[in-house]
Design an enzyme around this catalytic site. Sequence first.
Site, PDB file in Angstrom:
ATOM      1  N   LYS A   1      19.768 -10.274 -34.486  1.00  0.00           N
ATOM      2  CA  LYS A   1      20.713 -10.350 -34.754  1.00  0.00           C
ATOM      3  C   LYS A   1      20.612  -9.884 -36.206  1.00  0.00           C
ATOM      4  CE  LYS A   1      20.928 -14.508 -31.588  1.00  0.00           C
ATOM      5  NZ  LYS A   1      20.376 -15.831 -31.713  1.00  0.00           N
TER       6      LYS A   1
ATOM      7  N   GLY B   1      30.784 -16.759 -17.311  1.00  0.00           N
ATOM      8  CA  GLY B   1      31.431 -18.864 -16.787  1.00  0.00           C
ATOM      9  C   GLY B   1      32.039 -19.509 -17.933  1.00  0.00           C
TER      10      GLY B   1
ATOM     11  N   THR C   1      26.000 -17.665 -17.548  1.00  0.00           N
ATOM     12  CA  THR C   1      26.124 -18.457 -18.321  1.00  0.00           C
ATOM     13  C   THR C   1      26.990 -18.152 -19.494  1.00  0.00           C
ATOM     14  OG1 THR C   1      23.887 -19.034 -18.204  1.00  0.00           O
ATOM     15  CG2 THR C   1      25.437 -20.253 -20.546  1.00  0.00           C
ATOM     16  N   VAL C   2      27.407 -17.517 -20.362  1.00  0.00           N
ATOM     17  CA  VAL C   2      28.740 -16.949 -20.707  1.00  0.00           C
ATOM     18  C   VAL C   2      30.082 -16.365 -20.422  1.00  0.00           C
ATOM     19  CG1 VAL C   2      28.889 -15.828 -22.979  1.00  0.00           C
ATOM     20  CG2 VAL C   2      26.992 -16.794 -23.031  1.00  0.00           C
TER      21      VAL C   2
ATOM     22  N   GLY D   1      15.051 -26.328 -19.979  1.00  0.00           N
ATOM     23  CA  GLY D   1      16.060 -25.694 -19.957  1.00  0.00           C
ATOM     24  C   GLY D   1      16.206 -24.741 -21.485  1.00  0.00           C
TER      25      GLY D   1
END
Lengths: 444, 444
Positions: free
Chosen positions: B209, B20, B17-18, B191
Amino acid sequence: MNEATRSVGIGIVGLGTVGGGVVRLIQKHHDDYVAAYGADLRIVRACALEQSRAEELGTGAEAFTTDWHDVVSDPAVDIVIELIGGEHPATEIFESAFAAGKHVVTANKALLGRHVEALGAKAAAAGVQIRCEAAAGGGIPIVGTLEHDLVGNQVLTIAGIMNGTTNYILTRMAAEGLDYSDVLADAQRLGYAEADPTADVDGFDAASKIAILGSIGFRTRITTDDVYMQGIRDITSEDIAVARDMGYVIKLLAIARNTDEGVDVRVHPAMIPATHQLAAVNGAMNAVFVVGDAVGETMFYGAGAGSFPTASAVVGDVLSLSEHISRGTAPMAEPEPFGRNLSIRDIEDLSTNYYIRLKVADRVGALAETVDAFASKNLSIKQVMQLDGGNEDSCSVVFLTHTCSERDVRAAIDALKGASCLQKIGSVIRIEDVDAWSDGVMDN
Amino acid sequence: MNEATRSVGIGIVGLGTVGGGVVRLIQKHHDDYVAAYGADLRIVRACALEQSRAEELGTGAEAFTTDWHDVVSDPAVDIVIELIGGEHPATEIFESAFAAGKHVVTANKALLGRHVEALGAKAAAAGVQIRCEAAAGGGIPIVGTLEHDLVGNQVLTIAGIMNGTTNYILTRMAAEGLDYSDVLADAQRLGYAEADPTADVDGFDAASKIAILGSIGFRTRITTDDVYMQGIRDITSEDIAVARDMGYVIKLLAIARNTDEGVDVRVHPAMIPATHQLAAVNGAMNAVFVVGDAVGETMFYGAGAGSFPTASAVVGDVLSLSEHISRGTAPMAEPEPFGRNLSIRDIEDLSTNYYIRLKVADRVGALAETVDAFASKNLSIKQVMQLDGGNEDSCSVVFLTHTCSERDVRAAIDALKGASCLQKIGSVIRIEDVDAWSDGVMDN
């Protein structure tokens, strides 16, 4: 630190609210900056009108001067911090500093709002930098964010609450149902508004900031003179209450949009949905909403003014330059001025929904007469509301338009001025199409 | 561009995903980056499991490989973008890239949350950089902000909504009065949540994070293992409704505070005032609230995940490194690892107000028994509320404590477990003292 470093000479011009904050912040954290970044910041020259101020701040008698030339000409000064504001002698300070090979850190929005491109070119030619994080958004990290963090994006929209005085006034009007003049007087008493509030309430301050941020974000020249401006003096508690009933809040927005029809850049009160992020920004706080084609919607919130918040931005710029100076390497020179010269869109080409409040005579036929005036200019009215609280002779009527152009609204208002029932144009407030801010965001 | 520049070779490992998004963003803006920054980005190697994915993205057959070694060993690669996540082989990719003198740009929070210090030391020794804007906050510019813009401050508090899945679930539970399991199922269908939602709903993702951001903001080592974690599985629509009546919203917060008693770092659901900036952050959006001693309260809002938002952060890092590579100058090496080693405060030393919901038998004496259990551990109860909606045999009771320590709360809950009336410990939610986040802000 593992490397040999040298101290960084700071010359500061202006020891007012922000200048004092800068001095105190550097004093407080001097040793931290050495330990963390190898930056040994020394205030070697400090220029102010009164020596007593320098004494109060403890900058030392040997550093004190009343003549800014002493600051820019001192070979021990690496970075000139200009905090006097206004165009002159700030312009001369910048130019003399560049000529002497010194970087300039500034909070001067009035100067940069008009001359960021010309001054940038001069800095680039001299191989030095202008850094201006404090000039737009006060303590909010937004200049650096646009210059560095969001560079992968085409920036589509920058829209913000960029003036604390007006946001404080509008917030209190909304919370307490008070009128503009009452809150203004109170704000002046409490130090949230100047004795002469013009620069804030008429939008000049926000216009300078959006000119700077738009220039950086879109990489094109936008000056304060390009910005359409309308202030908050005409906003009443009645407008705010009607807006609330419709699900909106009224904020003084500074907006820059990079559209196919040119840069749309303006400062005016606007209605935005109460659920929008900017609607929750209250009191004297500021926030800048930025939409990039890749990142989508972002917002940066913080104190837009104040001694230490603004000093945070100034010292951040100083430390960034110091990283190189300490190690004896040259910071990158100011980049070349903007490669683009996008056209500025005429405010009359703006197309949105409008809220128009009129004071009309309370008699049979008055409403028909106003509706006729709108119709004569093809202005399509979505809703008409007669408000309570008029007196025997007059009443307030609000018109909400369908999407129409600013040009047509102006024509209709001119036509209205000939209507015998009209007593006063109360306020004309744009209902901002916040969804359009995200036109062009890439689809995940 | 006025200067001779060279192209910048990009090697990308992971085209999901990232990955791409990064490829598509660079393709879309290649010419803009050249024009604006002199950065001619070339994707010279692309590693993925399936060649079809590379074909779909148009990265070219000659660039494609299934073996990451080909990426880090290619002399044409200046920057390795690691987007496969997890600890292995990501660690080996980092180390091989450093050994080959290549910078690494990454979104790998799991790896950096545990090993940011060790990997940083290796990058520093090799004279290269790790850049990780995408690893904390997705598209939100927060790493760069802490590393550069806010450096004039002592950072006091970093507190944020750093997981989109849980914020989406809590937002819908609040808006629609639904239960956790129903919204989770819907989120999975849409999703917004993974088939195995553990990393999100139990707080691991947010913990990584906050470990990264706390380490950078406080300049000390904090690893994911240092972070106290509690997820959102126990939160009910009942809890959310009671919170609302008290003027609070429930958010999964990741909090790091730099206190005199050590670093207080934790991820858990918390009640915060409905008027707080973070309370208005809804849906899958993220925000990081940062308090600095000079700047005061700031907040940074945006998409914490998603293809193009995360790509925005990755490409921002790439362009920052490219500025130097294009001109043939060396980017600054990674700074030395943190000079400080602040202690981590035990979660049991936390002192705040607690919301405790119990399910107890609906009979005479039950309430007295629970109150006795609290009293036996000196827990001072401010309010007791019996909620509607129990059945004949059981009812829900909520206790609000005065300020007390986590240690005492845990002891009281252990004591409660011996009470014959207790059917279930429903939920224990901390009421966060958001005002304490600003302890230590300089007075303007």
